[in-house]
Motif scaffolding. Structure first.
Motif, PDB file in Angstrom:
ATOM      1  N   LEU A  76      30.205  27.921  21.334  1.00 16.01           N
ATOM      2  CA  LEU A  76      29.421  28.808  22.110  1.00 16.01           C
ATOM      3  C   LEU A  76      28.260  29.015  21.937  1.00 16.01           C
ATOM      4  O   LEU A  76      26.854  29.366  22.959  1.00 16.01           O
ATOM      5  CB  LEU A  76      30.584  29.840  22.948  1.00 16.01           C
ATOM      6  CG  LEU A  76      29.883  30.326  24.360  1.00 16.01           C
ATOM      7  CD1 LEU A  76      29.524  29.782  25.126  1.00 16.01           C
ATOM      8  CD2 LEU A  76      30.992  31.335  24.547  1.00 16.01           C
ATOM      9  N   PHE A  77      28.369  30.478  21.239  1.00 15.51           N
ATOM     10  CA  PHE A  77      26.810  31.387  20.626  1.00 15.51           C
ATOM     11  C   PHE A  77      25.911  29.829  20.247  1.00 15.51           C
ATOM     12  O   PHE A  77      24.608  30.200  20.894  1.00 15.51           O
ATOM     13  CB  PHE A  77      27.641  32.144  19.773  1.00 15.51           C
ATOM     14  CG  PHE A  77      28.545  32.919  20.149  1.00 15.51           C
ATOM     15  CD1 PHE A  77      28.714  33.502  21.521  1.00 15.51           C
ATOM     16  CD2 PHE A  77      29.093  34.003  19.793  1.00 15.51           C
ATOM     17  CE1 PHE A  77      29.688  34.539  22.397  1.00 15.51           C
ATOM     18  CE2 PHE A  77      29.904  34.688  19.609  1.00 15.51           C
ATOM     19  CZ  PHE A  77      30.898  34.947  21.070  1.00 15.51           C
ATOM     20  N   ASP A  78      26.051  29.388  19.406  1.00 15.43           N
ATOM     21  CA  ASP A  78      25.244  28.360  19.321  1.00 15.43           C
ATOM     22  C   ASP A  78      24.870  28.075  20.026  1.00 15.43           C
ATOM     23  O   ASP A  78      22.870  27.740  19.906  1.00 15.43           O
ATOM     24  CB  ASP A  78      25.828  27.425  18.430  1.00 15.43           C
ATOM     25  CG  ASP A  78      25.745  27.606  16.306  1.00 15.43           C
ATOM     26  OD1 ASP A  78      25.025  29.671  15.984  1.00 15.43           O
ATOM     27  OD2 ASP A  78      26.507  27.295  15.800  1.00 15.43           O
ATOM     28  N   ASP A  79      24.977  27.744  21.300  1.00  9.61           N
ATOM     29  CA  ASP A  79      24.841  27.053  21.935  1.00  9.61           C
ATOM     30  C   ASP A  79      24.167  27.703  22.974  1.00  9.61           C
ATOM     31  O   ASP A  79      22.600  27.762  23.999  1.00  9.61           O
ATOM     32  CB  ASP A  79      26.028  25.801  23.153  1.00  9.61           C
ATOM     33  CG  ASP A  79      25.667  24.745  22.078  1.00  9.61           C
ATOM     34  OD1 ASP A  79      25.264  24.590  21.824  1.00  9.61           O
ATOM     35  OD2 ASP A  79      26.894  23.624  22.738  1.00  9.61           O
ATOM     36  N   MET A  80      24.639  28.546  23.364  1.00 11.43           N
ATOM     37  CA  MET A  80      23.836  30.025  24.095  1.00 11.43           C
ATOM     38  C   MET A  80      22.205  30.117  24.031  1.00 11.43           C
ATOM     39  O   MET A  80      21.266  30.135  24.568  1.00 11.43           O
ATOM     40  CB  MET A  80      25.092  31.134  24.442  1.00 11.43           C
ATOM     41  CG  MET A  80      26.163  30.934  25.516  1.00 11.43           C
ATOM     42  SD  MET A  80      27.512  32.366  25.567  1.00 11.43           S
ATOM     43  CE  MET A  80      26.325  33.143  26.312  1.00 11.43           C
ATOM     44  N   ILE A  81      22.689  30.902  22.658  1.00 13.93           N
ATOM     45  CA  ILE A  81      20.769  31.400  21.772  1.00 13.93           C
ATOM     46  C   ILE A  81      19.832  29.933  21.794  1.00 13.93           C
ATOM     47  O   ILE A  81      18.872  30.362  22.018  1.00 13.93           O
ATOM     48  CB  ILE A  81      21.434  31.032  20.372  1.00 13.93           C
ATOM     49  CG1 ILE A  81      21.779  32.526  20.115  1.00 13.93           C
ATOM     50  CG2 ILE A  81      19.753  31.404  19.626  1.00 13.93           C
ATOM     51  CD1 ILE A  81      21.646  33.788  20.163  1.00 13.93           C
ATOM     52  N   ALA A  82      20.322  28.322  21.773  1.00 12.09           N
ATOM     53  CA  ALA A  82      19.610  27.239  21.951  1.00 12.09           C
ATOM     54  C   ALA A  82      19.197  26.984  23.143  1.00 12.09           C
ATOM     55  O   ALA A  82      17.815  27.141  22.753  1.00 12.09           O
ATOM     56  CB  ALA A  82      20.349  26.362  21.872  1.00 12.09           C
ATOM     57  N   ALA A  83      19.976  27.384  24.232  1.00 14.20           N
ATOM     58  CA  ALA A  83      19.528  27.665  25.969  1.00 14.20           C
ATOM     59  C   ALA A  83      18.061  28.693  25.834  1.00 14.20           C
ATOM     60  O   ALA A  83      17.489  28.840  26.614  1.00 14.20           O
ATOM     61  CB  ALA A  83      20.536  27.608  26.140  1.00 14.20           C
ATOM     62  N   ILE A  84      18.570  29.984  24.991  1.00 16.97           N
ATOM     63  CA  ILE A  84      17.831  30.875  25.327  1.00 16.97           C
ATOM     64  C   ILE A  84      16.402  31.087  24.826  1.00 16.97           C
ATOM     65  O   ILE A  84      15.003  31.043  25.138  1.00 16.97           O
ATOM     66  CB  ILE A  84      18.113  32.348  24.890  1.00 16.97           C
ATOM     67  CG1 ILE A  84      19.648  33.216  26.027  1.00 16.97           C
ATOM     68  CG2 ILE A  84      17.541  33.221  24.121  1.00 16.97           C
ATOM     69  CD1 ILE A  84      20.230  34.105  24.761  1.00 16.97           C
TER      70      ILE A  84
END
Length: 415
Positions: free
Chosen positions: A69-77
């Protein structure tokens, strides 16, 4: 005949015993558990890779492992072009927390409008240095004591327990994960990534909270966070928001309605299980009419008193045919449910008084068979790491456990 003074003394002593004894026991239990838990590491647990399902005009990805999850959230940011809306309950000042802070700061430096909300009470132990942000970030710190001078206005005591990330108009995240290194690998939780028209409703949820608090917590001249209205409506996805200030608590009603309509199965996962009796009766009624009702909770959560109080519901649930599973070796923090292979909810609200009738919460409700199938698979996987509690096993527990459950009962309405 008892005089007024004597009656008042008797009442005070009665209340002291009624609440003082369980509170004292709760404090002792918490301290002992904290001492025993020093240095203890959670065990690995099974987790499913992120699964993406098409729902209407968009997609929903379900996460059960924090690092994914955190990897995809950072990628979105990192890919944001116009706007980021980030809201969290707990935001640790560790490596993962710093990673989010750097990504949000970098986005603001390249011209993205970044709005941040976090709960100050939940982050009291986080170093003050971490909670200082550059002026390029718009930050709303929900206060430790939010009531101000309105001491008796209980609508102002709710915590901001929500976890939301929205990037531009393209993607939104919502679910149970807080931000921190432990949540990346050590806790089992559930979160969703949403694209399509549903993102607008998540955006609106953030904006409504910001606008409700901006003048009081920022300054009187703070401009509202304005959003355009989406031209599309996604009928399969609905967001339910508990807003204490407005006496809005729809999440409890959402759960009860779905369970009442169940004809096949109810799979419910929650970190803390402290329902009111009407909620318990709804689960019991479903089981007694032949619905396969299963509840998944932690064998040992991060709040030992909550664990003990929740055990007071087991007897009546097991007698009604409800199956109780307890997740073993690690903390399960998910707030999720699926009903009849059609209905799904994931969000921030636990099944307790604080979440259902006290805090600011948000749950997404989705009507989709493909997504429900994914969540049934997740539930089945979680039960492979769980211990089922049988009625005979529960009835055979020793006297001191029964006594402890009885003494702690008065604390139910407070949690």
């Amino acid at each position: 005949m008892i005089r007024g003074g004597a009656l008042w003394t008797w009442l005070r002593r009665t209340l002291l015993v009624f609440f003082g004894v369980p509170v004292s026991l709760a404090v002792v239990m918490t301290l002992v558990d904290a001492y025993r838990s020093r240095g203890r590491r959670p065990k690995p647990f099974p987790a499913m890779r992120p699964r993406t399902t098409t729902v209407g005009e968009g997609e929903i990805t379900t996460y059960t492992f924090g690092q994914d999850l955190f990897d995809d959230m950072i990628a979105a940011i990192d890919g944001a072009q116009r706007q980021i809306l980030f809201e969290t309950y707990i935001w640790k000042g560790d490596a993962v927390g710093e990673r989010f802070k750097r990504a949000l700061t970098a986005a603001a430096e390249r011209g993205v409008d970044v709005y941040i909300i976090f709960d100050s009470f939940a982050n009291l132990v986080v170093p003050p240095k971490f909670k200082r942000f550059p002026p390029s970030l718009k930050v709303l710190r929900f206060p430790v004591y939010p009531a101000g001078w309105r001491f008796f206005d209980f609508t102002r005591y709710g915590r901001d327990h929500r976890k939301i990330l929205v990037v531009d108009d393209s993607v939104g995240f919502v679910g149970g994960y807080n931000v921190g290194s432990a949540y990346a690998t050590e806790w089992r939780d559930t979160h969703m990534r949403i694209t399509g028209p549903g993102v607008w409703d998540l955006k609106r949820a953030f904006a409504d909270f910001w606008n409700l608090n901006r003048r009081r917590l920022l300054h009187a001249s703070e401009r509202p966070l304005l959003l355009e209205t989406s031209s599309m409506w996604e009928p399969r996805i609905r967001f339910h928001r508990n807003v204490p200030r407005l006496w809005m608590f729809p999440i409890r009603s959402m759960y009860i309605e779905a369970i009442t309509r169940a004809t096949k199965n109810v799979y419910l996962t929650t970190a803390y299980f402290l329902p009111d009796q009407d909620f318990v009766d709804t689960l019991k009624d479903a089981a007694q009419r032949g619905v396969d009702v299963r509840i998944l909770i932690p064998l040992k959560s991060n709040h030992i008193v909550t664990d003990w109080i929740s055990r007071g519901y087991f007897s009546q649930l097991l007698e009604a045919g409800v199956r109780v599973f307890r997740f073993n070796g690690a903390m399960i923090h998910a707030k999720a449910a699926t009903v009849d292979g059609t209905w799904v909810t994931v969000g921030t609200a636990n099944i307790d008084r604080l979440s259902l009738t006290g805090n600011y919460e948000i749950n997404v409700e989705v009507i989709d068979e493909s997504l429900a199938a994914v969540h049934e698979q997740i539930f089945e996987l979680d039960t492979t790491n769980s211990l089922e509690l049988t009625q005979s096993e529960w009835a055979a527990r020793d006297v001191h456990r029964k006594f402890t459950e009885f003494v702690l009962q008065p604390l139910r309405p407070l949690l």
